[in-house]
Design an enzyme around this catalytic site. Structure first.
Site, PDB file in Angstrom:
ATOM      1  N   SER A  52      27.341 -34.980   9.517  1.00 44.82           N
ATOM      2  CA  SER A  52      27.126 -33.884   8.476  1.00 44.82           C
ATOM      3  C   SER A  52      25.954 -34.169   7.779  1.00 44.82           C
ATOM      4  CB  SER A  52      28.483 -33.702   7.605  1.00 44.82           C
ATOM      5  OG  SER A  52      28.189 -32.863   6.712  1.00 44.82           O
ATOM      6  N   GLY A  53      25.520 -33.267   6.856  1.00 50.50           N
ATOM      7  CA  GLY A  53      24.399 -33.426   5.911  1.00 50.50           C
ATOM      8  C   GLY A  53      25.086 -33.417   4.718  1.00 50.50           C
ATOM      9  N   ASP A  54      26.518 -33.280   4.681  1.00 46.86           N
ATOM     10  CA  ASP A  54      27.250 -33.515   3.270  1.00 46.86           C
ATOM     11  C   ASP A  54      28.540 -34.188   3.869  1.00 46.86           C
ATOM     12  OD1 ASP A  54      28.223 -32.756   0.611  1.00 46.86           O
ATOM     13  OD2 ASP A  54      26.705 -31.186   0.772  1.00 46.86           O
ATOM     14  N   ASP A  55      29.345 -34.193   2.778  1.00 47.52           N
ATOM     15  CA  ASP A  55      30.727 -34.999   2.838  1.00 47.52           C
ATOM     16  C   ASP A  55      31.359 -34.762   4.208  1.00 47.52           C
ATOM     17  OD1 ASP A  55      30.384 -36.079   0.656  1.00 47.52           O
ATOM     18  OD2 ASP A  55      31.110 -34.154  -0.638  1.00 47.52           O
ATOM     19  N   SER A 103      27.136 -39.821   7.753  1.00 55.03           N
ATOM     20  CA  SER A 103      26.663 -38.740   6.725  1.00 55.03           C
ATOM     21  C   SER A 103      25.597 -39.565   5.679  1.00 55.03           C
ATOM     22  CB  SER A 103      27.597 -37.954   6.052  1.00 55.03           C
ATOM     23  OG  SER A 103      27.196 -37.287   5.117  1.00 55.03           O
TER      24      SER A 103
END
Length: 524
Positions: free
Chosen positions: A301-304, A335
């Site tokens: 992911s590009g986030d959590d 991530s």
């Protein structure tokens, strides 16, 4: 004996007579070659035969050939769908294929109406054993569609649901009551797959795929061309007894799975993939949910990878629905700019009794991160994590008390979050830049922090200080490198707590369900 007369049949009637795609079932059509009498044409009207002329035979053959060409151009091929077994909270008595309702899996034709028609049809079986919609092999383009109760959406291993890239295919809906506005601002685009006020819903498959085709949304967001919040892939609201399992999710416009105001939720066996450079592509976001289990998931992911939430500032405080009773088990996360598991930052309704174990984080910014700030209010308490393995990390432990962003100017400057009883144990990490950054809030210390049995291997060029702590209180035991002064070493050997009792969702056993197989029409 009266001679049989050949009947001229309109094309439309020929196609009806031939059955499937106008060529299936020639043996029961209006004309056939009688077995044992080659060259003789049989009329089923009079059960007699005669010897046709050469020109007549050529005419018949030419007609059949033209009908065949027409059918190939307009129709498809009957493909067998093999039987399969699947695990679910409930099996279904009735099942249909998306193709039964006009679905076309060519990756170009919109199937929004087909999904709606199929699900509307299955609603009638809610109290007669439930219904299952099978998405067969193919690429099925669709806009947003709604599920129903006592229902299973099964996505075949060779099926791909493609999210439409047209804004008009996602109705705009009001903000969530615990948020006040969409997380990106404004209202919200409806998610691709939506369930609201439902019970007993299963979204599963043989590792079939849901592809959100998010790039067009990411570009618009980056260019500030969206006034409303991007759609998620799956959102379940006010639902009870939900299962999401054994699927691959790719390129969501924003968050991937968002259960909100739900109870008794199982998410397992999911593969979730997004570019690590795209923000807000959270993997799974439990939000104001109770009695929930997340197991055996792989998330890039590009986030959590997992972000536990419960509402935003004054709206979350007012709505007052916490996330409580959550188990996260056997998660693998990649991530680089976010956390394997985040608690917050939208945590204003409260988060408690969260247990995480057997977690693997690779090239990830932090392990378990608490994110909050002044104005959030609420609480994060009774958090337990053990058996964590981390490789190439910025931080192993990270708590942030100065997290910004607010829904509007109405947030309460005096609303301080309460962070207490946070327990981490049995952690092994390597190639780490910082061991910990723990920043509480002045006047609102983070208390009851326990960290034990931790071994951290540092990168070739580690940063100093390794432990950066402020406004926190707690204790450590058998931690290397040694922690900061605000988390002193326990005088006696200590193992931080981890509850051994099970929450109710862990006692729910899935049933093995079977589908007997059929055929479906694959458009050419």
């Amino acid at each position: 004996m009266r001679r049989a007369r050949a009947r001229e049949i309109p094309v439309e009637e020929e196609r009806r007579s031939f059955g499937f795609c106008a060529i299936h079932g020639f043996g029961s059509s209006w004309f056939k070659l009688e077995e044992g009498r080659r060259g003789k044409f049989v009329s089923e009207e009079e059960n007699e035969f005669h010897l046709p002329t050469k020109s007549y035979v050529l005419g018949i053959v030419s007609g059949i050939f033209l009908v065949f060409l027409s059918s190939v151009a307009e129709c498809g091929t009957e493909i067998p769908l093999k039987s399969f077994d699947y695990a679910a909270i409930n099996c279904r008595k009735h099942s249909v294929l998306l193709t039964d309702f006009g679905g076309i899996g060519d990756g170009k034709t919109s199937n929004t109406k087909a999904f709606k028609a199929a699900i509307d049809h299955l609603k009638q079986f809610a109290y007669d054993g439930g219904g299952m919609l099978i998405v067969p092999p193919g690429k099925w383009l669709t806009g947003s569609f709604n599920l129903t109760s006592h229902f299973t959406l099964y996505i075949h291993k060779d099926a791909v649901i493609l999210g439409s890239q047209e804004e008009s295919d996602y109705p705009r809906i009001p903000p969530l009551p615990s948020y006040g506005k969409g997380r990106d601002g404004g209202r919200r685009f409806s998610s691709l797959i939506v369930g609201a006020n439902l019970v007993d819903v299963v979204i599963t498959g043989g590792n079939g795929t849901i592809n959100g085709q998010g790039r067009v949304w990411w570009d618009k967001f980056k260019q500030k061309k969206l006034a409303d919040t991007r759609p998620y892939l799956i959102e379940m609201l006010f639902c009870d007894r939900i299962q999401i399992s054994n699927l691959t999710l790719i390129d969501s416009p924003s968050w991937n799975i968002h259960p909100v105001y739900c109870r008794s939720v199982i998410i397992q066996g999911m593969t979730i993939l997004a570019p690590v450079t795209v923000p807000n592509t959270d993997g799974i976001d439990p939000d104001s949910c109770a009695n929930m289990k997340i197991e055996d998931c792989y998330i890039v992911s590009g986030d959590d990878c997992i972000a536990v939430k419960s509402g935003w500032d004054q709206y979350g405080v007012s709505y007052g629905v916490p996330t409580v009773g959550l188990v996260i088990r056997r998660l693998t996360c990649i991530s680089p700019d976010s956390a394997a598991i985040a608690l917050g930052s939208e945590m204003s309704g409260g988060i408690s009794n969260v247990r995480a174990e057997d977690i693997v984080a690779i090239n990830t910014q932090s392990g378990v991160r608490i994110k909050t700030g002044v104005g959030r209010g609420g609480y994060v308490r009774d958090i337990y994590a053990r058996n964590m393995t981390m490789k190439t990390m910025m931080y192993v432990f990270w708590m942030t008390g100065n997290y910004g962003s607010h829904p509007d100017d109405g947030w309460d400057r005096n609303a301080l979050p309460m962070i207490s009883n946070i327990n981490y144990r049995d952690v092994v990490a390597e190639n780490v830049t910082y061991s910990a950054r723990l920043d509480g809030i002045s006047g609102g210390k983070f208390t009851g922090i326990c960290i034990s049995d931790v071994k951290i291997g540092l990168t070739e060029k580690p940063k100093k200080p390794q432990w950066n702590c402020s406004n926190v209180e707690g204790v450590t035991s058998n931690v290397n490198p040694q922690s900061c002064d605000l988390l002193p070493v326990s005088k006696a050997p200590l193992r931080c707590a981890f509850p051994e009792y099970r929450i109710p969702i862990e006692n729910l056993k899935l049933r093995i369900c079977s589908y007997s197989g059929s055929a479906y029409n694959k458009k050419m």
